[in-house]
Design an enzyme around this catalytic site. Structure first.
Site, PDB file in Angstrom:
ATOM      1  N   ASP A   1     -17.309 -50.997  -7.497  1.00  0.00           N
ATOM      2  CA  ASP A   1     -18.490 -51.387  -8.270  1.00  0.00           C
ATOM      3  C   ASP A   1     -18.255 -51.401  -9.780  1.00  0.00           C
ATOM      4  O   ASP A   1     -18.795 -52.246 -10.488  1.00  0.00           O
ATOM      5  CB  ASP A   1     -19.677 -50.506  -7.894  1.00  0.00           C
ATOM      6  CG  ASP A   1     -20.224 -50.862  -6.512  1.00  0.00           C
ATOM      7  OD1 ASP A   1     -20.159 -52.055  -6.158  1.00  0.00           O
ATOM      8  OD2 ASP A   1     -20.698 -49.959  -5.802  1.00  0.00           O
TER       9      ASP A   1
ATOM     10  N   ASP B   1     -27.783 -38.758 -11.523  1.00  0.00           N
ATOM     11  CA  ASP B   1     -26.650 -39.088 -12.392  1.00  0.00           C
ATOM     12  C   ASP B   1     -27.015 -40.012 -13.547  1.00  0.00           C
ATOM     13  O   ASP B   1     -26.640 -39.760 -14.690  1.00  0.00           O
ATOM     14  CB  ASP B   1     -25.522 -39.718 -11.566  1.00  0.00           C
ATOM     15  CG  ASP B   1     -25.020 -38.744 -10.514  1.00  0.00           C
ATOM     16  OD1 ASP B   1     -24.254 -37.843 -10.877  1.00  0.00           O
ATOM     17  OD2 ASP B   1     -25.437 -38.869  -9.346  1.00  0.00           O
TER      18      ASP B   1
ATOM     19  N   ARG C   1     -24.367 -56.309  -7.327  1.00  0.00           N
ATOM     20  CA  ARG C   1     -23.876 -56.056  -8.695  1.00  0.00           C
ATOM     21  C   ARG C   1     -24.061 -57.255  -9.612  1.00  0.00           C
ATOM     22  O   ARG C   1     -24.527 -57.104 -10.739  1.00  0.00           O
ATOM     23  CB  ARG C   1     -22.410 -55.581  -8.687  1.00  0.00           C
ATOM     24  CG  ARG C   1     -22.162 -54.349  -7.821  1.00  0.00           C
ATOM     25  CD  ARG C   1     -23.174 -53.245  -8.028  1.00  0.00           C
ATOM     26  NE  ARG C   1     -23.034 -52.186  -7.055  1.00  0.00           N
ATOM     27  CZ  ARG C   1     -23.980 -51.307  -6.750  1.00  0.00           C
ATOM     28  NH1 ARG C   1     -25.161 -51.362  -7.336  1.00  0.00           N
ATOM     29  NH2 ARG C   1     -23.756 -50.379  -5.859  1.00  0.00           N
TER      30      ARG C   1
ATOM     31  N   SER D   1     -22.959 -40.547  -0.337  1.00  0.00           N
ATOM     32  CA  SER D   1     -23.224 -41.496  -1.402  1.00  0.00           C
ATOM     33  C   SER D   1     -23.803 -42.742  -0.737  1.00  0.00           C
ATOM     34  O   SER D   1     -23.177 -43.325   0.146  1.00  0.00           O
ATOM     35  CB  SER D   1     -21.926 -41.828  -2.141  1.00  0.00           C
ATOM     36  OG  SER D   1     -22.088 -43.034  -2.835  1.00  0.00           O
TER      37      SER D   1
END
Ligand code: ARG
Length: 401
Positions: free
Chosen positions: A124, A14, A95, A175
């Site tokens: 996220d 991606d 993050r 995922s």
């Protein structure tokens, strides 16, 4: 001058497609930013080469494993932070460190915008963008999956059409997000919350049903931070890695939960965090002997709030910073050793010792040498129960008895 965009780059399909996709949609130059937080897999150099081959004008790569362990995992450990009592904030704490590097890269390469590969349904995106807003208020944010209609099918078609050096056939139904603090797996078959996870989902942990012989480990802490394992000096990163290996081999730290996302969705996630859960368990038990009762009780509520703030993308917020100061203060005497047995999916503490312990043998013992004056208990109980007793008398009077 052509506009520049820094992209949080994983090396996967991606974000590899996102490089060209963003370029075509915006006309901007893309700089790929890859941050190693202990997710394993490919080398940073391979990732850099792929980014450039996919059309990035520059690639910024950083080994942030120690930074992540020291500045993100350790505060989480000091807080004993478990969102909803279960989840040790694996993705949530990665993050902010990635955000730091994105902003640094944006400054270095003169970018005006930050891009990330998140969807519009998760936490996220919030963590990235709130972090960016805080550390780089002048920077704009863009998410190609959410804002530029980059679907999975389109990504595969794009990669094939452009001949990008990336696998498009490998079908992983899940995922996955992972780093040294743990691993998160969602989607596919797991979206039916009655379905038990199958064995293939796990990677950091072995099946606890068939464990090897019990593994006894001694973890030494200094002011809330692990400093040695079985007497061998370790850095925070090494402590997490070593316990990932040893607790993971015993199936410790598997978590299966339906959690409340910030965007209002309840979602099912499978976590594996053997090192994190073993460390949190040991740390909590050391606090039990070194932190004074009222401070410990209050800290539990602070920890819960801390976990919620971090989960909700408020890592850089003033309240989080203030709670950090409180938590740091509580760690002053959290030094000593915890002995625990790792076995069959459990990390069970069976011994503790500390120079700064509040455990007083002479007060606690029922044997001779007892220094606790039991005669004082009677009066204490009388006064401790007084207010309830007075209220109860009133209640009975009011009820007409
Ligand atoms: N639910 C976790 C969180 O919001 C993990 C998110 C990423 N999970 C994943 N499997 N990609 O922190």
């Amino acid at each position: 001058m052509t506009e520049r965009i820094v992209l949080a780059y994983s090396g996967g399909l991606d974000t590899s497609v996102a490089i060209g996709w963003i370029g075509e949609a915006t006309g901007a130059e893309v700089i790929a930013v890859a941050v190693d937080v202990g997710q394993g897999g490919e080398s940073l150099e391979d990732i850099r080469q792929r980014a450039l081959a996919c059309g990035a004008v520059e690639a910024y790569v950083a080994d942030a494993r120690d930074e992540f362990a020291n500045e993100y995992a350790m505060p989480t450990l000091k807080a004993n932070a478990l969102y909803q009592g279960h989840y040790p904030l694996v993705s949530a704490i990665s993050r902010p460190v990635i955000v730091k590097h994105l902003v640094k890269a944006a400054r270095e390469f003169g970018a005006t915008t930050v891009a990330h590969g998140c969807t519009g349904k998760g936490n996220d995106q919030v963590r990235f963008e709130v972090g960016i807003q805080t550390l780089g208020p002048d920077l704009k944010c863009i998410a190609p999956v959410r804002d530029l209609a980059l679907t999975r099918d389109k990504a595969i078609a794009f990669a094939e059409a452009k001949g990008l050096p990336i696998e498009t056939t490998k079908k992983n139904p899940y995922s996955i997000d992972q780093n040294v603090w743990g691993r998160a797996v969602e989607t596919g078959y797991l979206e039916d919350i009655w379905n038990a996870p199958t064995k293939d989902i796990y990677d950091y942990t072995a099946t606890p049903e068939f464990p090897p012989a019990p593994d006894e480990v001694i973890i030494s802490f200094h002011q809330g931070v692990p400093v040695a394992i079985d007497g061998v000096k370790v850095s925070p990163l090494q402590a997490i890695q070593e316990l990932n290996r040893r607790a993971g081999a015993q199936g410790v730290g598997r978590i299966d939960v339906v959690e409340d996302r910030l965007v209002g969705i309840k979602s099912r996630e499978i976590y594996e965090a053997p090192g994190a859960m073993a460390l949190i368990t040991a740390h909590k038990h050391l606090e039990d002997i070194t932190v004074e009762r009222e401070q410990a009780r209050f800290k539990a509520t602070v920890s819960q709030r801390w976990a919620e703030l971090v989960y909700d993308g408020q890592w850089f917020s003033p309240l989080k910073r203030s709670l950090d100061a409180f938590i740091e203060d509580t760690q002053k005497y959290v030094s000593g050793d915890i002995r625990m047995t790792l076995h069959g999916g459990a990390a069970i503490v069976n011994g503790r010792r500390s120079e700064t312990s509040l455990y007083d043998f002479d007060l606690a013992t029922y044997d001779t040498g007892d220094t606790f004056d039991q005669s004082q208990a009677k009066g204490f109980i009388e006064l401790w129960g007084m207010s309830s007793k007075v209220a109860s008398t009133r209640d009975q009077r009011a009820a007409g008895n």
